[in-house]
Design a protein around this motif. Sequence first.
Motif, short mmCIF file in Angstrom:
data_model
loop_
_atom_site.label_atom_id
_atom_site.label_comp_id
_atom_site.label_asym_id
_atom_site.label_seq_id
_atom_site.Cartn_x
_atom_site.Cartn_y
_atom_site.Cartn_z
N GLU A 49 -26.04 12.86 -55.57
CA GLU A 49 -26.02 11.42 -55.32
C GLU A 49 -24.74 10.79 -55.83
N GLN A 104 -17.44 10.48 -43.13
CA GLN A 104 -18.23 9.47 -42.45
C GLN A 104 -19.18 10.16 -41.46
N ALA A 147 -18.50 8.07 -50.11
CA ALA A 147 -19.04 7.35 -48.95
C ALA A 147 -18.00 6.48 -48.27
N LEU A 194 -22.01 11.68 -53.32
CA LEU A 194 -22.15 10.90 -52.10
C LEU A 194 -21.68 9.46 -52.31
N GLY A 195 -22.00 8.91 -53.48
CA GLY A 195 -21.59 7.55 -53.76
C GLY A 195 -20.08 7.40 -53.85
N LEU A 227 -20.56 13.17 -43.86
CA LEU A 227 -21.22 12.81 -45.12
C LEU A 227 -22.55 13.55 -45.24
N GLU A 228 -23.25 13.69 -44.12
CA GLU A 228 -24.51 14.43 -44.15
C GLU A 228 -24.29 15.88 -44.52
N LYS A 288 -24.73 17.12 -48.01
CA LYS A 288 -26.09 17.30 -48.52
C LYS A 288 -26.61 18.71 -48.27
#
Length: 705
Positions: A662, A675, A669, A665-666, A679-680, A683
Amino acid sequence: MTTTLICDCNKTMPLAPKALGAALADNDLPLHSALCRREAAAFQRAIQSGDEVVVACTQEKQLFAELARQTPQAESPIRFVNIRETGGWSRDAAQAMPKIAALLAQAKLPEPEPVATVGYASQGRLLIVGPLDQAEQAAALLADAMDITLFSRGPGSAGGAQERRWPVLAGRIDTLDGWLGAFRLGWTRDNAIDLDLCTRCNACLAACPEQAIGLDYQIDDTRCRAHRDCERVCTAAGAIDFNRLADAHEAEFDLVLDLGAAPLIDWHAPPQGYQHLRGGMADPQASATLLRLRGLVGEFEKPRFFDYRQKLCAHSRNEQLGCNACVEVCSAHAVRSDLARQRIVVEPHLCVGCGACTTVCPTGALAYAYPHAPDQGTRLRTLLGTYATAGGRDAVLLLHSQEGGRALIEQLGRDARLGRAQGVPAQVIPVALWHAASTGIDLWLSALAFGAARVAVLATGEEAPAYLEALRAQMAVAQALMNGLGYAGTHFTLIEAGTPAALDGALATLREARPQTPAAAARFAVGAEKRSTLELALDHLIDAAPARRAEGDAARVIPLPAGSPFGAIEVDRDKCTLCLACVSACPASALQDNPNAPQLRFVERNCVQCGLCDSTCPEDAISRVPRLLVAPERSQPVVLNEARPWSCIRCGKPFGTQKAIEAMLGRLAGHAMFQGEALERLKMCGDCRVIDLYTAPNELKITQL
């Protein structure tokens, strides 16, 4: 078998041969009064036996050595030990038999194993730096034994001689480094006069209206007005050229004599082969210094005082600096940092054997080798064991250097004999070391475990200030440990004394000291590894601790001063992302991960408080807590932080922590490269990320690549 010869030195010492013999398991220990004179035959008979002989006299050591050379079939090895100034000449002499027995027992121990040596080779290439007149004066006194080069730092009050007897250099000294046999001088020749071409005709001196040229034949730029009269009168020799460019030069020398007011190498322990006379040739030490230089031509060896094991070193990891204690304490500039190779580097030719680096090293990566710790441990255990067997109580070990410290103690003994001092107290056992700073808390705590009541270190003024600070810091840690365990009193003392009177006063305060110690002496052997020895000593001190007897098995935390080699770490769980960078940085395996779960674990017993974990942590989530945890949990892993695992959104395999992903990702982002689907992809686990990248549409692949 060992034969021990004791002498009361013309009945000036109240020796008790039966008591000494009983303590040494030597029932036949005759007492002599003139072993070096009318009873010398007893010495000669002893050295013909082939057995090792211990002579309790250092006053007449040279005489005994000469007698041994004159004695037929004298094959016995001989050792000498001082029992006179260290105990027999004292106000407490009648009570000093346990100490004297301990000193005699120590003298019977086998010699430590030889250590590696460091070699020097000097051919007598001497560089003399200073005013030209003084440099030439020194050169004249050494020319028969040296190959001399002068470096002029001005003409001096008398000016130089006209005759060119030695090569003369001049200019700006840029560097001077090295050691005996391997000095390197770097200088820039930046004067208009070339000394190699100059004939010392003095035409330039006569032509210069500002008198900007001295008898060193160099132009003083602060006085020169550049009228060039000097250059015009030097056309034949061509030595003066104001348009000549400055050029750099290097040269090598074996020895350096520095006659300048400010030393070129301003270290507390300058390199061997470098001699500085602050007062020039008028210095009171000038004659002794020149004699010393004469003796430094040839091949020489000295012990290699240290052992280094990089795998134990907490200096650096991944070019991050952790423990830097050895680099900071070394007054000889022998230790330097090498972050790229994750280690420190010790230059053995510069090392003077003070041992301060090994004293402050928390891990034992740097270990003192002259002698090694096991030999020192055997020595201390023998001294204290014999002292106790002979009925001695409340022993104080007085650790001192074998030069300045020994001389001061011997002078104190002579003053006591003449009634001008009290002398060394009966319970104070002098222990000679190469340097007073060469032992640390591992041997100090071991000494208390072996039965000492106190450890005192004698500083005579020859030590670097950094060494004294290091000793005070180590003593503060050791004292906090002892008091935290419930042992009352002061167990460690740094004595700073430069005169017999000052030492006498300091030792007198130790006579009545009765610090609390373990009831029974330990039997462990000091090991080669510092941490292992510390743990053995602590285990014994903890088992016998008054605080433990009072509190039972309850856990106890002892706060320690900053810089302690023991402690815990605290982790701010709100900041920590469990990236585990600290685990890879920890050199002692104190910080560990859990292969089965996202956890940060910690074994306090392993922690050396080097600081690599907090300097490595990208979140600034770690802080150190110097302390000693007296509980079994100290040796067991405890969880400092844990988190829920993050599962790959494609295959479901856990590959990180929820908090770490997290946070990543923050932070990413808003980045143009991360983008939408990119970004996915963050994960996903590493395998799925690659699969997804190469199964996406072509235009997406081009964008990502």
